[in-house]
Design a protein around this motif. Structure first.
Motif, short mmCIF file in Angstrom:
data_model
loop_
_atom_site.label_atom_id
_atom_site.label_comp_id
_atom_site.label_asym_id
_atom_site.label_seq_id
_atom_site.Cartn_x
_atom_site.Cartn_y
_atom_site.Cartn_z
N TYR A 234 26.58 53.59 9.95
CA TYR A 234 26.97 54.97 10.29
C TYR A 234 25.57 55.87 10.58
CZ TYR A 234 28.00 59.74 9.28
OH TYR A 234 28.18 61.14 9.35
N VAL A 235 24.77 55.65 9.63
CA VAL A 235 23.43 56.27 9.67
C VAL A 235 22.63 55.74 10.92
CG1 VAL A 235 21.20 56.52 8.59
CG2 VAL A 235 22.97 56.67 7.26
N LYS A 236 22.70 54.62 11.35
CA LYS A 236 21.80 54.46 12.47
C LYS A 236 22.72 55.02 13.81
CE LYS A 236 19.83 50.05 11.16
NZ LYS A 236 19.90 48.47 11.20
N GLY A 237 23.96 55.08 13.83
CA GLY A 237 24.38 55.91 15.02
C GLY A 237 24.03 57.24 15.16
N VAL A 238 24.14 58.09 13.77
CA VAL A 238 23.58 59.41 13.62
C VAL A 238 22.16 59.55 14.37
CG1 VAL A 238 23.04 61.39 12.14
CG2 VAL A 238 25.34 59.75 11.93
N ILE A 239 21.28 58.33 13.87
CA ILE A 239 19.99 58.63 14.34
C ILE A 239 19.76 58.42 15.99
CG2 ILE A 239 17.59 57.29 14.42
CD1 ILE A 239 18.31 56.57 11.25
N GLN A 240 20.64 57.44 16.29
CA GLN A 240 20.87 57.56 18.00
C GLN A 240 21.38 58.88 18.59
OE1 GLN A 240 19.56 55.01 19.86
NE2 GLN A 240 19.88 56.54 21.51
N ASP A 241 22.02 59.46 17.87
CA ASP A 241 22.62 60.74 18.43
C ASP A 241 21.64 61.97 18.31
OD1 ASP A 241 25.23 59.54 18.95
OD2 ASP A 241 26.05 60.44 17.29
N LEU A 242 20.68 61.84 17.15
CA LEU A 242 19.65 62.60 17.16
C LEU A 242 18.60 62.44 18.22
CD1 LEU A 242 19.30 62.45 13.10
CD2 LEU A 242 19.88 64.61 14.60
N HIS A 243 18.31 61.29 18.38
CA HIS A 243 17.47 61.05 19.58
C HIS A 243 17.96 61.59 20.93
CE1 HIS A 243 14.55 58.75 22.18
NE2 HIS A 243 15.87 58.43 22.58
N ASP A 244 19.11 61.20 21.21
CA ASP A 244 19.60 61.49 22.32
C ASP A 244 19.98 63.34 22.61
OD1 ASP A 244 19.91 58.89 22.90
OD2 ASP A 244 22.14 58.73 22.54
N THR A 245 20.02 63.96 21.59
CA THR A 245 20.29 65.46 21.47
C THR A 245 19.00 65.98 21.54
OG1 THR A 245 22.26 65.17 20.05
CG2 THR A 245 21.22 67.25 20.31
N MET A 246 18.01 65.41 20.90
CA MET A 246 16.57 65.91 20.91
C MET A 246 15.99 65.83 22.53
SD MET A 246 13.32 65.35 18.56
CE MET A 246 12.86 64.18 19.57
N MET A 247 16.24 64.47 23.02
CA MET A 247 15.57 64.57 24.23
C MET A 247 16.36 65.40 25.40
SD MET A 247 13.11 62.47 24.02
CE MET A 247 12.18 61.37 23.26
N GLU A 248 17.61 65.50 25.11
CA GLU A 248 18.35 66.49 26.24
C GLU A 248 17.60 67.80 25.81
OE1 GLU A 248 20.53 68.02 29.12
OE2 GLU A 248 20.04 66.22 28.70
N PHE A 249 17.37 68.35 24.70
CA PHE A 249 16.96 69.78 24.15
C PHE A 249 15.61 69.69 24.93
CE2 PHE A 249 14.75 72.83 21.94
CZ PHE A 249 15.77 73.63 21.81
N ARG A 250 14.74 68.46 24.74
CA ARG A 250 13.65 68.61 25.32
C ARG A 250 13.31 68.70 27.01
NH1 ARG A 250 9.51 63.79 23.64
NH2 ARG A 250 9.87 64.67 21.58
N ARG A 251 14.42 67.93 27.47
CA ARG A 251 14.47 68.32 28.86
C ARG A 251 15.00 69.47 29.50
NH1 ARG A 251 17.84 68.87 32.58
NH2 ARG A 251 19.91 68.89 31.34
N LYS A 252 15.89 70.21 28.58
CA LYS A 252 16.27 71.68 29.09
C LYS A 252 15.22 72.53 28.77
CE LYS A 252 20.25 74.58 28.25
NZ LYS A 252 21.49 74.72 27.59
N TYR A 253 14.61 72.74 27.65
CA TYR A 253 13.58 73.64 27.04
C TYR A 253 12.18 73.19 27.09
CZ TYR A 253 17.69 76.26 25.40
OH TYR A 253 19.01 76.69 25.29
N GLY A 254 11.99 72.11 27.55
CA GLY A 254 10.21 71.63 27.41
C GLY A 254 9.65 71.64 26.30
N VAL A 255 10.54 71.66 25.07
CA VAL A 255 9.90 71.48 23.64
C VAL A 255 10.99 70.78 22.75
CG1 VAL A 255 8.65 73.65 23.52
CG2 VAL A 255 10.94 73.69 22.81
N GLY A 256 10.48 70.24 21.56
CA GLY A 256 11.27 69.66 20.75
C GLY A 256 10.69 68.37 20.31
N ARG A 257 10.24 68.33 18.81
CA ARG A 257 9.50 66.92 18.55
C ARG A 257 10.19 66.45 17.35
NH1 ARG A 257 3.85 69.34 16.54
NH2 ARG A 257 5.31 70.70 15.83
N ALA A 258 11.22 67.17 16.75
CA ALA A 258 11.77 66.61 15.56
C ALA A 258 13.32 67.45 15.55
CB ALA A 258 11.39 66.51 14.21
N ILE A 259 14.31 66.80 14.78
CA ILE A 259 15.48 67.25 14.50
C ILE A 259 16.13 66.71 13.16
CG2 ILE A 259 16.64 65.52 15.90
CD1 ILE A 259 18.75 67.59 16.77
#
Length: 163
Positions: free
Chosen positions: A28-53
């Motif tokens: 379950y945790v590994k799935g959450v980690i993947q979601d954190l990665h995907d969500t952060m990368m989308e945020f980074r694409r949209k706002y140009g910032v984001g190093r951790a979540i």
């Protein structure tokens, strides 16, 4: 790929304290980690910032942080240790209020102890901006937002409006 909604300032769930996870929950945790990665990368694409979540930012009340500054690094059940008292003043930002900056005080150095995705114990020493970053994310695990740590009533600015 699972891009999750990032809870925004004002959402009461952001103030909840997260629980530790057990080794039995790692699938379950590994799935959450993947979601954190995907969500952060989308945020980074949209706002140009984001190093951790932090997991609570996507509504998961578990003690998991994810950082990607060139290499993906998940922190499971992290614990922050402060060995020195030196503080730094920084403008803090957050995915939960993407255009607002908050001036806060953070420890200049810290150490983080955690488990990795293979449940191995790890430790990392951090300084300056990485120390500040992990303190910010760690606060999310305890239901603390940067706006609660503002130095004073003049410690807020919109991105691009600081003077």
């Amino acid at each position: 790929m699972a891009i999750r909604e990032i809870l925004q300032l004002g959402n009461r769930e952001l103030y909840d304290i997260s629980r530790e996870v057990s080794v039995e929950e790692m699938d379950y945790v590994k799935g959450v980690i993947q979601d954190l990665h995907d969500t952060m990368m989308e945020f980074r694409r949209k706002y140009g910032v984001g190093r951790a979540i932090a997991a609570p930012q996507i509504g998961e009340k578990i003690r998991v942080l994810y950082m990607n500054i060139g290499e993906p690094t998940p922190f499971i059940n992290p614990k922050l240790i402060f060995e020195e008292d030196e503080m730094i003043e920084v403008w803090d930002d957050c995915m939960c209020f993407p255009n607002l900056l908050v001036k806060v005080m953070r420890y200049r150095k810290c150490r983080i102890e955690y488990r990795d995705e293979d449940w191995n114990e790890r430790s990392m020493k951090l300084e300056d901006d990485l120390s500040e970053l992990l303190q910010h994310e760690y606060d999310h695990l305890d239901g603390i937002l940067a706006v609660s740590r503002a130095i004073n009533g003049q410690s807020f600015a919109f991105r691009g409006e600081m003077r």
